[in-house]
Design a protein around this motif. Structure first.
Motif, PDB file in Angstrom:
ATOM      1  N   ILE A 138       0.828  -1.213   0.000  1.00  0.00           N
ATOM      2  CA  ILE A 138       0.000   0.000   0.000  1.00  0.00           C
ATOM      3  C   ILE A 138       0.858   1.258   0.000  1.00  0.00           C
ATOM      4  CG2 ILE A 138      -1.994  -1.084   1.104  1.00  0.00           C
ATOM      5  CD1 ILE A 138      -1.008   0.011   3.780  1.00  0.00           C
ATOM      6  N   HIS A 139       2.153   1.120   0.295  1.00  0.00           N
ATOM      7  CA  HIS A 139       3.056   2.273   0.304  1.00  0.00           C
ATOM      8  C   HIS A 139       4.024   2.247  -0.877  1.00  0.00           C
ATOM      9  CE1 HIS A 139       1.407   3.222   4.127  1.00  0.00           C
ATOM     10  NE2 HIS A 139       2.001   2.236   4.789  1.00  0.00           N
ATOM     11  N   SER A 140       3.713   1.512  -1.904  1.00  0.00           N
ATOM     12  CA  SER A 140       4.629   1.370  -3.035  1.00  0.00           C
ATOM     13  C   SER A 140       4.857   2.705  -3.741  1.00  0.00           C
ATOM     14  CB  SER A 140       4.072   0.358  -4.042  1.00  0.00           C
ATOM     15  OG  SER A 140       4.923   0.272  -5.167  1.00  0.00           O
ATOM     16  N   PRO A 141       6.134   3.068  -3.979  1.00  0.00           N
ATOM     17  CA  PRO A 141       6.400   4.265  -4.783  1.00  0.00           C
ATOM     18  C   PRO A 141       6.141   3.974  -6.261  1.00  0.00           C
ATOM     19  CG  PRO A 141       8.455   3.165  -4.254  1.00  0.00           C
ATOM     20  CD  PRO A 141       7.375   2.405  -3.547  1.00  0.00           C
ATOM     21  N   PRO A 142       5.926   4.995  -7.076  1.00  0.00           N
ATOM     22  CA  PRO A 142       5.765   4.749  -8.520  1.00  0.00           C
ATOM     23  C   PRO A 142       7.023   4.103  -9.108  1.00  0.00           C
ATOM     24  CG  PRO A 142       5.092   6.983  -7.936  1.00  0.00           C
ATOM     25  CD  PRO A 142       5.783   6.420  -6.732  1.00  0.00           C
ATOM     26  N   VAL A 143       6.830   3.211 -10.049  1.00  0.00           N
ATOM     27  CA  VAL A 143       7.938   2.558 -10.750  1.00  0.00           C
ATOM     28  C   VAL A 143       7.881   3.005 -12.200  1.00  0.00           C
ATOM     29  CG1 VAL A 143       8.976   0.367 -11.436  1.00  0.00           C
ATOM     30  CG2 VAL A 143       7.898   0.584  -9.190  1.00  0.00           C
ATOM     31  N   LYS A 144       8.921   3.768 -12.608  1.00  0.00           N
ATOM     32  CA  LYS A 144       8.971   4.338 -13.959  1.00  0.00           C
ATOM     33  C   LYS A 144       7.692   5.102 -14.279  1.00  0.00           C
ATOM     34  CE  LYS A 144      12.286   0.968 -15.686  1.00  0.00           C
ATOM     35  NZ  LYS A 144      12.628  -0.065 -16.697  1.00  0.00           N
ATOM     36  N   GLY A 145       7.241   5.861 -13.294  1.00  0.00           N
ATOM     37  CA  GLY A 145       6.077   6.725 -13.485  1.00  0.00           C
ATOM     38  C   GLY A 145       4.740   6.048 -13.314  1.00  0.00           C
ATOM     39  N   GLN A 146       4.736   4.736 -13.095  1.00  0.00           N
ATOM     40  CA  GLN A 146       3.482   3.999 -12.972  1.00  0.00           C
ATOM     41  C   GLN A 146       3.276   3.548 -11.522  1.00  0.00           C
ATOM     42  OE1 GLN A 146       1.252   3.497 -15.573  1.00  0.00           O
ATOM     43  NE2 GLN A 146       2.646   4.866 -16.695  1.00  0.00           N
ATOM     44  N   GLN A 147       2.076   3.784 -11.010  1.00  0.00           N
ATOM     45  CA  GLN A 147       1.760   3.348  -9.657  1.00  0.00           C
ATOM     46  C   GLN A 147       1.359   1.878  -9.668  1.00  0.00           C
ATOM     47  OE1 GLN A 147       2.059   5.461  -6.888  1.00  0.00           O
ATOM     48  NE2 GLN A 147       1.919   3.503  -5.808  1.00  0.00           N
ATOM     49  N   GLN A 148       1.970   1.087  -8.791  1.00  0.00           N
ATOM     50  CA  GLN A 148       1.666  -0.338  -8.727  1.00  0.00           C
ATOM     51  C   GLN A 148       0.457  -0.592  -7.835  1.00  0.00           C
ATOM     52  OE1 GLN A 148       5.362  -1.898  -7.158  1.00  0.00           O
ATOM     53  NE2 GLN A 148       6.072  -2.525  -9.190  1.00  0.00           N
ATOM     54  N   GLU A 149      -0.322  -1.586  -8.225  1.00  0.00           N
ATOM     55  CA  GLU A 149      -1.409  -2.043  -7.365  1.00  0.00           C
ATOM     56  C   GLU A 149      -0.824  -2.910  -6.253  1.00  0.00           C
ATOM     57  OE1 GLU A 149      -4.778  -1.570  -7.277  1.00  0.00           O
ATOM     58  OE2 GLU A 149      -4.399   0.035  -8.733  1.00  0.00           O
ATOM     59  N   PRO A 150      -1.305  -2.770  -5.018  1.00  0.00           N
ATOM     60  CA  PRO A 150      -0.791  -3.630  -3.938  1.00  0.00           C
ATOM     61  C   PRO A 150      -1.079  -5.101  -4.220  1.00  0.00           C
ATOM     62  CG  PRO A 150      -2.053  -1.778  -3.049  1.00  0.00           C
ATOM     63  CD  PRO A 150      -2.283  -1.782  -4.532  1.00  0.00           C
ATOM     64  N   LEU A 151      -0.126  -5.950  -3.855  1.00  0.00           N
ATOM     65  CA  LEU A 151      -0.326  -7.387  -3.995  1.00  0.00           C
ATOM     66  C   LEU A 151      -1.357  -7.872  -2.981  1.00  0.00           C
ATOM     67  CD1 LEU A 151       3.440  -8.407  -4.177  1.00  0.00           C
ATOM     68  CD2 LEU A 151       1.823  -8.594  -6.077  1.00  0.00           C
ATOM     69  N   THR A 152      -2.158  -8.824  -3.387  1.00  0.00           N
ATOM     70  CA  THR A 152      -3.042  -9.490  -2.435  1.00  0.00           C
ATOM     71  C   THR A 152      -2.251 -10.548  -1.679  1.00  0.00           C
ATOM     72  OG1 THR A 152      -3.693 -11.240  -3.964  1.00  0.00           O
ATOM     73  CG2 THR A 152      -4.974  -9.176  -4.036  1.00  0.00           C
ATOM     74  N   GLU A 153      -2.821 -11.107  -0.628  1.00  0.00           N
ATOM     75  CA  GLU A 153      -2.113 -12.143   0.122  1.00  0.00           C
ATOM     76  C   GLU A 153      -1.797 -13.336  -0.764  1.00  0.00           C
ATOM     77  OE1 GLU A 153      -2.512 -15.035   4.055  1.00  0.00           O
ATOM     78  OE2 GLU A 153      -4.122 -13.625   3.575  1.00  0.00           O
ATOM     79  N   ASN A 154      -2.727 -13.781  -1.589  1.00  0.00           N
ATOM     80  CA  ASN A 154      -2.478 -14.913  -2.486  1.00  0.00           C
ATOM     81  C   ASN A 154      -1.364 -14.600  -3.472  1.00  0.00           C
ATOM     82  OD1 ASN A 154      -4.382 -16.576  -1.307  1.00  0.00           O
ATOM     83  ND2 ASN A 154      -6.023 -15.970  -2.694  1.00  0.00           N
ATOM     84  N   GLN A 155      -1.331 -13.371  -3.960  1.00  0.00           N
ATOM     85  CA  GLN A 155      -0.271 -12.987  -4.897  1.00  0.00           C
ATOM     86  C   GLN A 155       1.096 -12.991  -4.210  1.00  0.00           C
ATOM     87  OE1 GLN A 155      -2.007  -9.233  -6.222  1.00  0.00           O
ATOM     88  NE2 GLN A 155      -2.325 -10.071  -8.277  1.00  0.00           N
ATOM     89  N   ARG A 156       1.126 -12.566  -2.956  1.00  0.00           N
ATOM     90  CA  ARG A 156       2.401 -12.609  -2.226  1.00  0.00           C
ATOM     91  C   ARG A 156       2.921 -14.042  -2.126  1.00  0.00           C
ATOM     92  NH1 ARG A 156      -0.041  -8.391   0.975  1.00  0.00           N
ATOM     93  NH2 ARG A 156      -0.785  -9.864   2.550  1.00  0.00           N
ATOM     94  N   TRP A 157       2.022 -14.977  -1.822  1.00  0.00           N
ATOM     95  CA  TRP A 157       2.453 -16.372  -1.727  1.00  0.00           C
ATOM     96  C   TRP A 157       2.886 -16.914  -3.084  1.00  0.00           C
ATOM     97  CZ3 TRP A 157       4.057 -17.710   2.645  1.00  0.00           C
ATOM     98  CH2 TRP A 157       3.416 -17.352   3.823  1.00  0.00           C
ATOM     99  N   ASP A 158       2.236 -16.487  -4.158  1.00  0.00           N
ATOM    100  CA  ASP A 158       2.653 -16.905  -5.508  1.00  0.00           C
ATOM    101  C   ASP A 158       4.060 -16.391  -5.813  1.00  0.00           C
ATOM    102  OD1 ASP A 158       0.228 -18.143  -5.906  1.00  0.00           O
ATOM    103  OD2 ASP A 158      -0.632 -16.528  -7.120  1.00  0.00           O
ATOM    104  N   LEU A 159       4.316 -15.155  -5.435  1.00  0.00           N
ATOM    105  CA  LEU A 159       5.630 -14.566  -5.696  1.00  0.00           C
ATOM    106  C   LEU A 159       6.710 -15.255  -4.863  1.00  0.00           C
ATOM    107  CD1 LEU A 159       7.073 -12.439  -7.320  1.00  0.00           C
ATOM    108  CD2 LEU A 159       6.446 -10.723  -5.602  1.00  0.00           C
ATOM    109  N   VAL A 160       6.413 -15.558  -3.603  1.00  0.00           N
ATOM    110  CA  VAL A 160       7.349 -16.294  -2.765  1.00  0.00           C
ATOM    111  C   VAL A 160       7.679 -17.646  -3.392  1.00  0.00           C
ATOM    112  CG1 VAL A 160       7.581 -17.512  -0.554  1.00  0.00           C
ATOM    113  CG2 VAL A 160       6.742 -15.159  -0.595  1.00  0.00           C
TER     114      VAL A 160
END
Length: 728
Positions: free
Chosen positions: A700-722
């Motif tokens: 929820i505190h993600s800074p913009p990346v190359k001018g684009q704001q990122q959507e926060p990861l959901t809990e399931n997405q965090r586990w997928d990334l892990v």
């Protein structure tokens, strides 16, 4: 006109001398080549199949483990053992002292397996290159006819994770070591050996029984006092208000201080002491007469360890004429000369280091040309290389030319115990080291050690890889991570890993290490008014200069000095020529511009680019907890969470602000080490050097990346990334 007989004979004599010189150089070159070839064969002799690893019972924090197993990292058993046991010139204390020393509170040997495990170094059994069974990364160093125990790079860069009694040794991985605790314990034990009559008697007798370097009790007593002073001096100078705990060290801060200790001149030190004031800022701590008494018979040029220890004793002495300063006043003086090493960082992992364009957490060191040799030389300065620096009258030497000292009334000779030939060999050795692969039965390999690990851990449900999650996690990695953390092929022989530098204002992680590297200053000694070339132009070193400039000059002087004074002069010269040629012709990394989002150096701020942190490929990252450059986050899953700020929902998931460090017990779910439920070191993210903020991408505190704001990861997405990160 014809030539005279004398002229003809002189001409013939010159030709004969030239032929003799060429023959001599050819013979020496052949001798050196044979020596190198023998050395390569010799390093293959130590081939213990378990690489000297030991099982540990009744271990620290209740951790017991069987003989560690290894993964396929491109190294054979003798490759690992050579890496563990090859000296780089470090000399902590005399070797016989280390063998004979008892623990401060017990009669057990200081080097007992229990104490080594307590400070999270790795015990070893005796092997061919390690007949006394020193821990991983501890080694015998011989210098000027005496033997010492010292550190190799393996002491800080060999890791291990345990799981339910089974251990995996990770070559090149970050150590969990508590070096500060270890050195504090060493000082206590040496002090007790000096002051406790019974311990002293046993110590002296044991050293004499070894019959190696000492034959007289008075010599043992004298050296025990001398080396106890040196360890006390090191610990005193480097005391920090930030507790490091396990798995962290402010290596740069300590290297900086060791260089300053050997560079400051007597005149500069006298000016410091005379100008030192009490807390009110108006009252001097001592008179000029007291200062001169403190500095009586102290070298005009190079001061160094033993004389600094003598200065400290005199400053605190209450004998007639000495100032009798207390600890508060001594801290004020220390702050005027040295810098507090208060920015501990995790020990970096070493796979891919030889293939990286820039190294160190803030990209301080270029890996091109002489970069690796200079970087490793600085490292040995920090871990107790003997610096026999002396001053000599003006004359021509390569080191005086490269360090700008040619016009000085005297010049520094940078003779030392640093073994640059071995440093170069170790750097080359790391080229074949690859990152560890997560052990699972789905991984196909011909390597028997990896097969064993796959069979042991692959049978456990919690270690199995969920490939549906991996496929989803790969897409998320491309979206959220890959712009900074490239995906590297660990086996690609042609790989070059480009560091992606992020401005500390953008990445937001703890600023201490980056800021200290730029802002710390010290007295420049004989480097005052010399020139140093930087990317923005030539800089003149002032009386008090950035320590990064002083360190650069010192390492340049070391590298330009013929290595290993124990060797025959022609051999030293050939070794040096070999090192220079190898640095430029065998190093495949070429000079290049840094990549990433950072502030470029300018003439007004020539080191501004160092106010950044490096992102690198994450292959093998699963074996390197804790995370962020300062070890402030316990697991990969926690790293994907935000730091709780005022106004954030109370029921959200946030990074832990405190957790335990010291256990090797692995968490295969979150990817980290056990962080609660045992009496380890309690890490608290509550001050500069320890902050766990920043790198909040995908939160929820993600800074913009190359001018684009990122959507926060959901809990399931965090586990997928892990799950995907496990496969890197």
């Amino acid at each position: 006109m014809g030539s005279s007989p004398q002229g003809a004979r002189h001409h013939l004599f010159n030709r004969q001398n030239l032929r003799r010189l060429i023959k001599l150089l050819a013979v020496l070159g052949i001798f050196m080549s044979i020596t190198l070839a023998i050395g390569k064969l010799y390093q293959k002799w130590d081939d213990d199949p378990v690489r000297g690893a030991l099982a540990v019972e009744n271990g620290t924090f209740g951790e017991n483990y069987s003989t560690p197993i290894y993964l396929d990292q491109g190294w054979s058993a003798n490759d690992s053992l050579w890496y563990y046991n090859t000296t780089q010139g470090s000399a902590l204390i005399p070797y016989d002292f280390f063998i004979a020393l008892e623990q401060a509170e017990f009669n057990e040997p200081f080097r007992a397996k229990s104490l080594i495990d307590k400070y999270r170094y790795l015990p070893q059994k005796p092997t061919f290159f390690n007949p006394d069974g020193l821990p991983v990364g501890f080694v015998k160093e011989s210098y000027k006819g005496k033997d010492y125990v010292g550190f190799t790079c393996a002491a800080c860069h060999t890791g291990q994770v345990n799981y339910k009694g089974t251990a995996i040794r990770i070559d090149g991985g970050p150590a969990l070591a508590d070096m500060v605790g270890f050195l504090t314990e060493l000082e206590k034990s040496m002090t007790r050996a000096l002051t406790d009559a019974e311990k002293n008697q046993r110590f002296v007798q044991q050293v004499l029984t070894l019959n190696n370097s000492y034959s007289r009790a008075e010599d043992v007593q004298s050296d025990l006092k001398r080396w106890t002073r040196k360890i006390n001096l090191y610990n005193t100078i480097n005391h920090s208000s930030v507790d490091y705990g396990y798995a962290r060290l402010d290596a740069f801060g300590r290297i900086y201080n060791r260089v300053l200790e050997h560079v400051i001149s007597r005149k500069q030190l006298r000016d410091v002491l005379i100008g030192a004031t009490k807390a009110d800022g108006d009252t001097n701590l001592m008179t000029a007469a007291q200062v001169d008494k403190v500095l009586y018979k102290i070298s005009e040029t190079i001061i160094g360890d033993l004389q600094f220890a003598k200065i400290i004793e005199r400053l605190m002495s209450t004998d007639d004429g000495y100032p009798g300063l207390g600890m508060v006043d001594m801290e004020r003086i220390k702050a005027l000369i040295f810098n507090e090493p208060n920015a501990p960082v995790s020990y970096p992992f070493l796979w891919d280091i030889a293939q990286s364009d820039y190294v160190q957490w803030n990209g301080l060191a270029s890996n091109a040309g002489m970069g690796p040799l200079g970087r490793n030389t600085g490292e040995v300065i920090g871990v107790f290389g003997i610096l026999d620096w002396t001053a000599h009258k003006r004359g021509w030497t390569l080191s005086s030319l490269l360090t700008g000292q040619r016009s000085k009334s005297y010049q520094i000779d940078f003779s030392s115990s640093i073994d640059m030939v071995n440093l170069s060999r170790l750097e080359s050795h790391l080229k074949s080291l690859t990152s560890p692969v997560w052990p699972t039965i789905e991984t196909h390999t011909k390597n028997p050690e990896q097969q064993k690990a796959n069979a042991v851990f692959g049978a456990l449900p919690e270690w199995r890889i969920d490939y549906a999650k991996v496929r989803r996690g790969r897409k998320l990695y491309a979206e959220y991570c890959e712009s900074c953390h490239e995906v590297a092929d660990r086996t690609d022989r042609d790989r070059i890993l480009v560091a992606d530098m992020s401005n500390i204002d953008v990445v937001g992680t703890d600023r201490a290490m980056a800021e200290n590297s730029v802002n710390y200053t010290g007295y420049s000694g004989n480097f005052k008014n010399t020139y140093q070339s930087e990317s923005v132009g030539s800089l003149v070193l002032k009386d008090r200069a950035p320590v990064v400039q002083i360190l650069t000059a010192a390492t340049m002087g070391e590298v330009a000095t013929e290595p290993d004074p124990d060797k025959w002069l022609p051999r030293r010269t050939l070794d040096w020529l070999y090192l220079m040629a190898k640095s430029f012709f065998d190093n495949e990394i070429k000079a290049s511009v840094k990549s990433g989002n950072y502030l470029a150096d300018t003439t007004a701020a020539p080191y501004q680019s160092l106010l950044s942190y490096k992102a690198r490929a994450l292959n093998g990252i699963w074996a390197t907890a804790p995370y962020l450059h300062n070890g402030s986050v316990p697991s990969i899953y926690d790293l994907l969470l935000p730091v709780k700020r005022p106004g954030d929902p109370e029921d959200g998931e946030y990074r832990p602000n405190q957790f335990m460090v010291g256990s090797r017990e692995f968490d295969p779910i979150k990817i980290g080490l056990r962080s609660e439920g045992y009496p380890g070191f309690e890490f608290k993210a509550d001050k500069r050097g320890d902050f766990n903020s920043g790198h909040e991408y995908g939160t929820i505190h993600s800074p913009p990346v190359k001018g684009q704001q990122q959507e926060p990861l959901t809990e399931n997405q965090r586990w997928d990334l892990v799950e995907y990160i496990k496969t890197l």
